[in-house]
Design a protein around this motif. Structure first.
Motif, short mmCIF file in Angstrom:
data_model
loop_
_atom_site.label_atom_id
_atom_site.label_comp_id
_atom_site.label_asym_id
_atom_site.label_seq_id
_atom_site.Cartn_x
_atom_site.Cartn_y
_atom_site.Cartn_z
N LEU A 1 0.82 -1.22 0.00
CA LEU A 1 0.00 0.00 0.00
C LEU A 1 0.85 1.26 0.00
N HIS A 2 1.97 1.25 0.72
CA HIS A 2 2.80 2.45 0.85
C HIS A 2 4.07 2.40 0.01
N ARG A 3 4.14 1.49 -0.93
CA ARG A 3 5.34 1.37 -1.76
C ARG A 3 5.44 2.54 -2.74
N THR A 4 6.65 3.06 -2.88
CA THR A 4 6.91 4.10 -3.87
C THR A 4 7.87 3.56 -4.92
N PHE A 5 7.89 4.23 -6.06
CA PHE A 5 8.79 3.85 -7.14
C PHE A 5 9.95 4.84 -7.24
N GLY A 6 10.22 5.52 -6.14
CA GLY A 6 11.32 6.47 -6.08
C GLY A 6 11.75 6.64 -4.65
N GLY A 7 12.41 7.72 -4.33
CA GLY A 7 12.94 7.92 -2.99
C GLY A 7 12.12 8.86 -2.17
N TYR A 8 12.57 9.10 -0.98
CA TYR A 8 11.90 9.97 -0.02
C TYR A 8 11.76 11.39 -0.56
N GLU A 9 12.83 11.89 -1.16
CA GLU A 9 12.82 13.28 -1.61
C GLU A 9 11.72 13.52 -2.64
N ALA A 10 11.46 12.51 -3.47
CA ALA A 10 10.48 12.70 -4.54
C ALA A 10 9.04 12.61 -4.05
N THR B 1 2.67 12.20 5.57
CA THR B 1 3.04 11.02 6.34
C THR B 1 1.79 10.53 7.08
N LEU B 2 1.84 10.44 8.41
CA LEU B 2 0.71 9.90 9.14
C LEU B 2 -0.30 10.96 9.58
N HIS B 3 -0.03 12.21 9.26
CA HIS B 3 -1.02 13.27 9.44
C HIS B 3 -1.66 13.55 8.08
N VAL B 4 -2.88 14.07 8.11
CA VAL B 4 -3.54 14.43 6.85
C VAL B 4 -4.10 15.84 6.96
N LYS B 5 -4.26 16.48 5.83
CA LYS B 5 -4.91 17.77 5.78
C LYS B 5 -6.43 17.56 5.84
N ASN C 1 3.70 5.66 -7.35
CA ASN C 1 3.55 4.80 -6.18
C ASN C 1 2.48 3.75 -6.44
N PHE C 2 2.35 2.83 -5.51
CA PHE C 2 1.53 1.64 -5.71
C PHE C 2 0.05 1.95 -5.80
N THR C 3 -0.40 3.05 -5.18
CA THR C 3 -1.83 3.36 -5.12
C THR C 3 -2.25 4.49 -6.04
N GLY C 4 -1.33 5.39 -6.38
CA GLY C 4 -1.71 6.60 -7.09
C GLY C 4 -2.31 7.65 -6.18
N ILE C 5 -2.20 7.44 -4.87
CA ILE C 5 -2.68 8.39 -3.87
C ILE C 5 -1.48 8.90 -3.10
N MET C 6 -1.37 10.19 -2.92
CA MET C 6 -0.22 10.77 -2.24
C MET C 6 -0.46 10.85 -0.74
N GLY C 7 0.54 10.43 0.04
CA GLY C 7 0.46 10.54 1.49
C GLY C 7 0.16 9.21 2.14
N THR C 8 0.97 8.86 3.14
CA THR C 8 0.84 7.56 3.79
C THR C 8 -0.54 7.36 4.39
N ASN D 1 -3.23 9.08 3.80
CA ASN D 1 -4.22 9.17 2.74
C ASN D 1 -4.40 7.84 2.02
N GLN D 2 -3.34 7.03 1.97
CA GLN D 2 -3.44 5.72 1.34
C GLN D 2 -4.17 4.72 2.23
#
Length: 423
Positions: free
Chosen positions: A185-194, A295-299, A326-333, A335-336
Motif C-alpha cells: 500500500l505504501h510502496r513508492t517507485f522512487g525515494g523519499y525526496e520525490a 506522512t501519518l497526518h492528513v490535511k 507509487n503503488f496506489t496513485g494516492i499521495m500521502g501515507t 491518505n493511502q
C-alpha cells in the motif's frame, strides 16, 4: 475469521455494550486542545462512544466535558453560556460546574436545596500533547493517566492532529497493526525526496516477513522480521496499547508516532495522531517535509475534520501515478490508508467471511485480547492494563540488526530511559 457474535461484540461500543464498557476503563483522546483554546470561549460538540457531549474551557483554563443534555428539560448545553465556574443552560438558566454539580437554579425558590441533588453527567479530563483526554468509566476506578513520553514534553516537541474516519474504529486499529501492507500500500517507485516518504527499495520486498507476537503490560508487542540485503534482519516493532492505541514505526527518521482510533459511534471514528521528538523541537523544515499531510497526518477541513482527500473525490487517486509514482496513485501515507479502511466491506466489516493468512497474526492477537478483556470485564475482572501507567512509556522501532541481534535488544536501545520492562 470471527463468529458473527464476536464481530458484533468487537464493533459495538455504545453505552452498556461490553466493548464500550472496556474502552471506558481507559483514558482516551476526546478532542484537540485547539478546539477549546480560548478560556471562556464557545462550547464544542463532542461525540464519543455513542454519547453526545459538550466540551468547554472555563475562564480559569480548565476543561469541562458534560453530557450535552441539560438535566432539566434536555436542552443542549452546546447553546450554553460559558461563565466563571461553569456552563449555564440558556433555556432556564441552570448552571453546572465542570464536575456536573448544579450550582444555580434561578427560577427555583431561594431557600430550595433542590440544586444540591441535581448533577449533569460529567467526565474528568486531562490535557496533554495538544489533546484533551477523557475518562468515561466508573469514577471509583479512574486510573492514573498513562505515562506517555510525549505527555511530558514541552510545547514544540510534539504535533497532534485529528481526522474523521467513516468506518468502525477497529478497521483503523487493524490497519495500524498490519505490517505486511506497508510494502504494498505504501510502496513508492522512487525515494523519499520525490514522494515525501521512505522508499522500500532497500528492503527485499519478495521475502515474507516472520511475525512474533508477545503480550506486554500495556497490550501487545507486534514484531515483523524481514531479511536485510546487507545481512541480518530488518525489524519492525509495533506496540499495541489498550484499548485502541498503537505506536507506529515511523517512515521518517527521528520521529515517534502514536495513533488512537476512538469510536464516535459504531460506523464512524476519530483518528488521532501524535508525532513527537524529545531531542529538539520541530521546525519549519520538519513541517514542510514530514508533518504537512504526506506522512501519518492528513490535511482536513478545520470545521468537520473530514480529510481533504475523501470518498467523495475518490481520495484524488491518480491512475497514471499508480503506474509511475507509487503503488496506489494516492499521495500521502495516511491518505493511502483511508480508502482501504473506509471501503473495507462497508462501515462495519463482516469478519465472518474473511480468509486470514500468516501476515494477520498481529490482527488476530489484538482481536483476541480485546474480546477476552471485554468478556472478562463482564464477569467482573477489570483490565489490568488500565492501571499500569508505567507500561505506556515506550516507543516503536524499525531498523536493521545484525544476525546475532534480536528484536528486543534493538527495541530496548530506542526506548525512553525510564521505560519499564515489556512483561
Amino acid at each position: 475469521m470471527l463468529s458473527a457474535a464476536d464481530n458484533e461484540l468487537l464493533t459495538r461500543t455504545g453505552p452498556g455494550t461490553p466493548m464500550g464498557d472496556l474502552i471506558r476503563r481507559f483514558w482516551i483522546p476526546a478532542l484537540l486542545a485547539s478546539e477549546v483554546a480560548e478560556p471562556g470561549g464557545a462550547p464544542v460538540r463532542v461525540s464519543l462512544l455513542g454519547e453526545k457531549l459538550v466540551a468547554f474551557r472555563s475562564p480559569d483554563g480548565s476543561v469541562g466535558l458534560l453530557e450535552a443534555r441539560c438535566p432539566h428539560r434536555h436542552a443542549s448545553l452546546f447553546w450554553g453560556r460559558n461563565e466563571e465556574g461553569g456552563i449555564r443552560c440558556v433555556y432556564h438558566g441552570w448552571k453546572f460546574a465542570s464536575d456536573g454539580q448544579c450550582l444555580e437554579m434561578p427560577a427555583e425558590p431561594e431557600d430550595s436545596s433542590y440544586r444540591e441533588r441535581v448533577r449533569a453527567v460529567a467526565y474528568p479530563t486531562h490535557e496533554a500533547a495538544g489533546i484533551i483526554w477523557a475518562y468515561l468509566g466508573p469514577a471509583e476506578l479512574k486510573p492514573e493517566f498513562p505515562d506517555f513520553e510525549f505527555a511530558r514534553l514541552p510545547e514544540g516537541h510534539f504535533h497532534a492532529s485529528k481526522r474523521l474516519q467513516r468506518c468502525n474504529y477497529f478497521q483503523n486499529v487493524e490497519g495500524e497493526l498490519d505490517s505486511a501492507h506497508v510494502q504494498f500500500l505504501h510502496r513508492t517507485f522512487g525515494g523519499y525526496e520525490a514522494h515525501g516518504r521512505v522508499s522500500l527499495k532497500s528492503m527485499d520486498e519478495t521475502e515474507n516477513p516472520v511475525y512474533t507476537i508477545e503480550e506486554s503490560g500495556a497490550g501487545l508487542m507486534c514484531v515483523a522480521e524481514r531479511p536485510y540485503p546487507q545481512g541480518g534482519a530488518y525489524w519492525r516493532v509495533t506496540p499495541f496499547l489498550m484499548p485502541t492505541f498503537t505506536m507506529v514505526p515511523s517512515m521518517v527518521e527521528a520521529h515517534n508516532t502514536f495513533t488512537a482510533a476512538i469510536p464516535i459511534d459504531d460506523v464512524s471514528s476519530w483518528g488521532f495522531t501524535i508525532t513527537w521528538r524529545p531531542e529538539r523541537p520541530f521546525d519549519e523544515a520538519d513541517w514542510e517535509r514530514d508533518l504537512g499531510g504526506l506522512t501519518l497526518h492528513v490535511k482536513v477541513d478545520p470545521e468537520t475534520f473530514i480529510p481533504e482527500r475523501n470518498r467523495e473525490n475518490n481520495f484524488l487517486i491518480d491512475r497514471e501515478a499508480q503506474h509511475t509514482t507509487n503503488f496506489t496513485g494516492i499521495m500521502g501515507t495516511r491518505n493511502q490508508d483511508l480508502p482501504v479502511q473506509e471501503d473495507q466491506d462497508g462501515a462495519i466489516c463482516d469478519r465472518t467471511t474473511e480468509h486470514l493468512g500468516t501476515t494477520d497474526r498481529a490482527i488476530v492477537a489484538a482481536r483476541r485480547l480485546m474480546l477476552r478483556s471485554a468478556k472478562s470485564l463482564q464477569k467482573g475482572t477489570e483490565p489490568p492494563q488500565a492501571q499500569n501507567s508505567a507500561a505506556y512509556n515506550m516507543r516503536s522501532f524499525s531498523g536493521p540488526g545484525t544476525a546475532d541481534q534480536g528484536w528486543r535488544e534493538l527495541w530496548e536501545t530506542a526506548q525512553p530511559k525510564s521505560t519499564q520492562p515489556v512483561s
